[in-house]
Design an enzyme around this catalytic site. Structure first.
Site, short mmCIF file in Angstrom:
data_model
loop_
_atom_site.label_atom_id
_atom_site.label_comp_id
_atom_site.label_asym_id
_atom_site.label_seq_id
_atom_site.Cartn_x
_atom_site.Cartn_y
_atom_site.Cartn_z
N GLY A 195 0.84 -1.20 0.00
CA GLY A 195 0.00 0.00 0.00
C GLY A 195 0.87 1.24 0.00
CG LEU A 196 3.74 1.43 -2.09
CD1 LEU A 196 4.56 1.05 -3.31
CD2 LEU A 196 4.63 1.64 -0.87
N GLY A 197 -0.01 4.54 -1.02
CA GLY A 197 -0.79 5.75 -1.25
C GLY A 197 -0.20 6.94 -0.55
N GLY A 231 1.44 5.53 2.79
CA GLY A 231 2.41 4.46 2.57
C GLY A 231 3.60 4.89 1.73
CG ASN A 233 -6.79 4.81 10.09
OD1 ASN A 233 -5.92 4.87 10.95
ND2 ASN A 233 -7.02 5.80 9.25
CE LYS A 276 -4.01 7.69 13.69
NZ LYS A 276 -5.19 7.72 12.83
CG HIS A 279 -4.74 10.49 17.87
ND1 HIS A 279 -5.12 10.72 16.56
CD2 HIS A 279 -3.72 11.35 18.12
CE1 HIS A 279 -4.38 11.69 16.04
NE2 HIS A 279 -3.52 12.08 16.96
CG ASN A 280 -8.04 9.28 14.30
OD1 ASN A 280 -6.91 9.54 14.70
ND2 ASN A 280 -8.27 8.86 13.07
CD GLU A 313 -7.80 13.97 13.70
OE1 GLU A 313 -8.55 13.66 12.76
OE2 GLU A 313 -6.67 13.47 13.87
#
Length: 291
Positions: free
Chosen positions: A7-9, A12, A86, A164, A167-168, A171
């Site tokens: 995954g290189l979005g 990534g 996520n 996480k 955390h969100n 946020e």
């Protein structure tokens, strides 16, 4: 250290670069061949020396499940899978059990940093067995911000994504507070320069934060956010935070209200949601709806 990265979005791709800058070898796979170093998960696994570590950065749910399923057939006992997407923490527990049956370790890692992580580092919250975390630690050290903080072994499997998620949720509430204050300032006649009021808060006040800095960035680009529609998506983690609060009988009135405010934005053109949309775009590159 060698790492396979799936995954290189937006996240990534930058993570691959930051890890390489730290001197590690990364073999990346993505369905988009223009981004990928290899053209299949099989080729990625074949390119790594045992024991292998493969980090998964794909959307939560079906995409992560199918990737973990495929890796379970390709990897060997002693290898480790890291889920850095996520994912819901309950999925982590399921994945860990499935992989454990094949002798493969599993670590879940909540990653925060958005489009700024390449230069600033990524805040990392990870869960799993100490021995598995120790193997992956050089990669955590490469990704985290400089200094003593910014990463934590939060607990057992699922703890990283649970941390996480919370955390969100926080946020969501922080962005909602800035957005409500911004709309009120814009509404009154007596305040003639709302952007500069926000800028003045960046130094010396108890509400200064990186989110406030990003709000000022957004207002510098579009002073009254006239170009945006008052519509803001939610990533799902706000919902999971509220669900976990219900399951554990923990009152979360601010976070819950901020989530419901986003739902309301899909019915009306909300001024507050212009600021929420602008902030999400600033820190995470999330798409906005233009007028």
């Amino acid at each position: 250290m060698e790492l396979g990265l799936v995954g290189l979005g937006k996240m990534g791709g930058n993570m691959r670069e930051r890890i390489r800058r730290a001197g590690h070898t990364v073999i990346g796979y993505d369905r988009n061949p223009d981004l990928a170093d290899v053209h299949s998960l099989q080729e990625l696994v074949d390119g790594l020396q045992s024991p292998r570590v493969v980090w998964v950065m794909v959307p939560a749910g079906a995409a992560t499940q199918s990737t973990v399923d495929e890796l379970a057939e390709l990897l060997s006992p002693g290898d480790i899978v890291v889920d850095g997407g996520n994912s819901r923490w309950t999925d982590d527990e399921k994945h860990a059990e499935e992989l454990k049956a094949k002798g493969i370790g599993f670590v879940d890692c909540g990653v925060s940093g958005g489009v700024w992580g390449l230069e600033n580092g990524y805040a990392l919250m990870y869960g799993g067995d100490e021995k598995d975390v120790a193997v992956v630690q050089p990669i955590f050290d490469a990704l985290k911000p400089e200094g003593d903080f910014g990463s934590v072994h939060a607990g057992k499997v699922g703890a990283g994504h649970f941390a996480k998620m919370v955390h969100n949720g926080i946020e969501y509430a922080m962005m909602q507070a800035y957005a409500e204050g911004w709309e009120l300032l814009e509404k009154v006649d007596s305040v003639t320069d709302v952007r500069e009021v926000f800028r003045s808060w960046q130094e010396g006040t108890v509400i200064r934060s990186w989110l406030l800095d990003l709000a000022v960035n957004a207002l510098d680009e579009d002073e009254h956010l006239d170009q945006l529609k008052g519509f803001a998506q939610d990533s799902g983690e706000g919902r999971w935070t509220v669900e976990a609060a219900i399951d554990n009988a923990v009152p979360l009135p601010a976070i819950t209200a901020s989530l419901f405010a986003r739902f309301a934005s899909r019915q009306d053109d909300s001024p507050q949601m212009k600021m929420i949309a602008a902030l999400r775009n600033q820190f995470g590159g999330h798409a906005v709806e233009k007028k």
